[in-house]
Scaffold this motif. Structure first.
Motif, PDB file in Angstrom:
ATOM      1  N   ALA A 143      82.556  -9.645 167.491  1.00 35.40           N
ATOM      2  CA  ALA A 143      82.242  -8.368 167.054  1.00 35.40           C
ATOM      3  C   ALA A 143      82.983  -8.133 165.736  1.00 35.40           C
ATOM      4  O   ALA A 143      82.515  -7.321 164.937  1.00 35.40           O
ATOM      5  N   ALA A 144      84.318  -8.798 165.395  1.00 33.61           N
ATOM      6  CA  ALA A 144      84.919  -8.580 164.300  1.00 33.61           C
ATOM      7  C   ALA A 144      83.829  -9.267 163.009  1.00 33.61           C
ATOM      8  O   ALA A 144      83.957  -8.749 161.922  1.00 33.61           O
ATOM      9  N   SER A 179      81.348  -6.641 162.105  1.00 33.81           N
ATOM     10  CA  SER A 179      81.905  -5.459 161.490  1.00 33.81           C
ATOM     11  C   SER A 179      81.962  -5.999 159.923  1.00 33.81           C
ATOM     12  O   SER A 179      81.706  -5.211 159.114  1.00 33.81           O
ATOM     13  N   ARG A 193      78.546  -6.276 158.222  1.00 31.14           N
ATOM     14  CA  ARG A 193      78.067  -4.933 157.965  1.00 31.14           C
ATOM     15  C   ARG A 193      78.636  -4.186 156.701  1.00 31.14           C
ATOM     16  O   ARG A 193      78.049  -3.532 155.930  1.00 31.14           O
ATOM     17  N   ALA A 194      80.038  -4.027 156.912  1.00 26.51           N
ATOM     18  CA  ALA A 194      80.843  -3.553 155.604  1.00 26.51           C
ATOM     19  C   ALA A 194      80.393  -4.227 154.503  1.00 26.51           C
ATOM     20  O   ALA A 194      80.419  -3.464 153.323  1.00 26.51           O
ATOM     21  N   ARG A 243      88.644  -1.861 152.875  1.00 22.10           N
ATOM     22  CA  ARG A 243      88.219  -2.058 154.335  1.00 22.10           C
ATOM     23  C   ARG A 243      87.892  -3.350 154.550  1.00 22.10           C
ATOM     24  O   ARG A 243      88.117  -3.577 155.812  1.00 22.10           O
ATOM     25  N   LEU A 296      89.175  -5.554 158.025  1.00 24.72           N
ATOM     26  CA  LEU A 296      88.285  -6.313 159.087  1.00 24.72           C
ATOM     27  C   LEU A 296      88.481  -7.816 158.958  1.00 24.72           C
ATOM     28  O   LEU A 296      88.470  -8.358 160.171  1.00 24.72           O
TER      29      LEU A 296
END
Length: 161
Positions: A47-48, A51, A54-55, A73, A77
């Motif tokens: 999951a990390a 994220s 995607r970022a 950001r 993450l």
């Protein structure tokens, strides 16, 4: 009477072979694994990683100065992923090298951003290059995280005898 026909209540040799073939295919499809061993894949790390990916793909549009928030950001993450790596004891030299690469790229970007602010040049070429280098360092970090996430854990029975 054909070779595949059966007598009522009894099976022929073709039926037994078909059942054995189905059983072998079922074993091959499910694989042989030690069910007591923990399943790797580490969902929290996955999951990390998702994220972070995607970022990285969605961020940094426009002037390099505007990318600072997106890159910060990404750092948050990456820290979350680092905690997962530590929790699962997956830390290795390649991951540490990738993390150090991100830190070096960040230092270069921060220095270039300070210089761009001093020159009042939002499109300062060294800053653009530094932003691109930091994004590339994050891609290397993502690759290492994915390698760690998908590698079997030590002692799961996959080592050669």
């Amino acid at each position: 009477m054909t070779a595949c026909s059966t007598v009522r209540g009894r099976t022929g040799p073709g039926t037994v072979r078909a059942a054995a073939a189905v059983a072998v295919l079922a074993v091959l499809a499910t694989g042989c694994r030690n069910d007591a061993a923990p399943a790797w894949g580490y969902p929290e790390l996955g999951a990390a990683l998702g994220s972070l990916s995607r970022a990285l793909e969605g961020g940094c549009s426009g002037a390099p100065q505007a990318c600072a928030g997106d890159l910060e950001r990404l750092d948050a993450l990456a820290e979350r992923a680092f905690v997962e790596v530590l929790d699962h004891e997956l830390l290795d030299g390649a991951y540490v090298g990738a993390r150090n690469g991100v830190e070096r790229a960040r230092e270069v970007r921060l220095a270039a951003a300070a210089r761009a602010r001093a020159l009042r040049d939002p499109h300062h070429l060294p800053l653009e290059r530094a932003v691109a280098a930091e994004r590339l360092a994050y891609r290397h970090l993502l690759a290492e995280l994915e390698r760690l996430r998908t590698a079997p854990p030590p002692g799961d029975g996959t080592e050669p005898v």
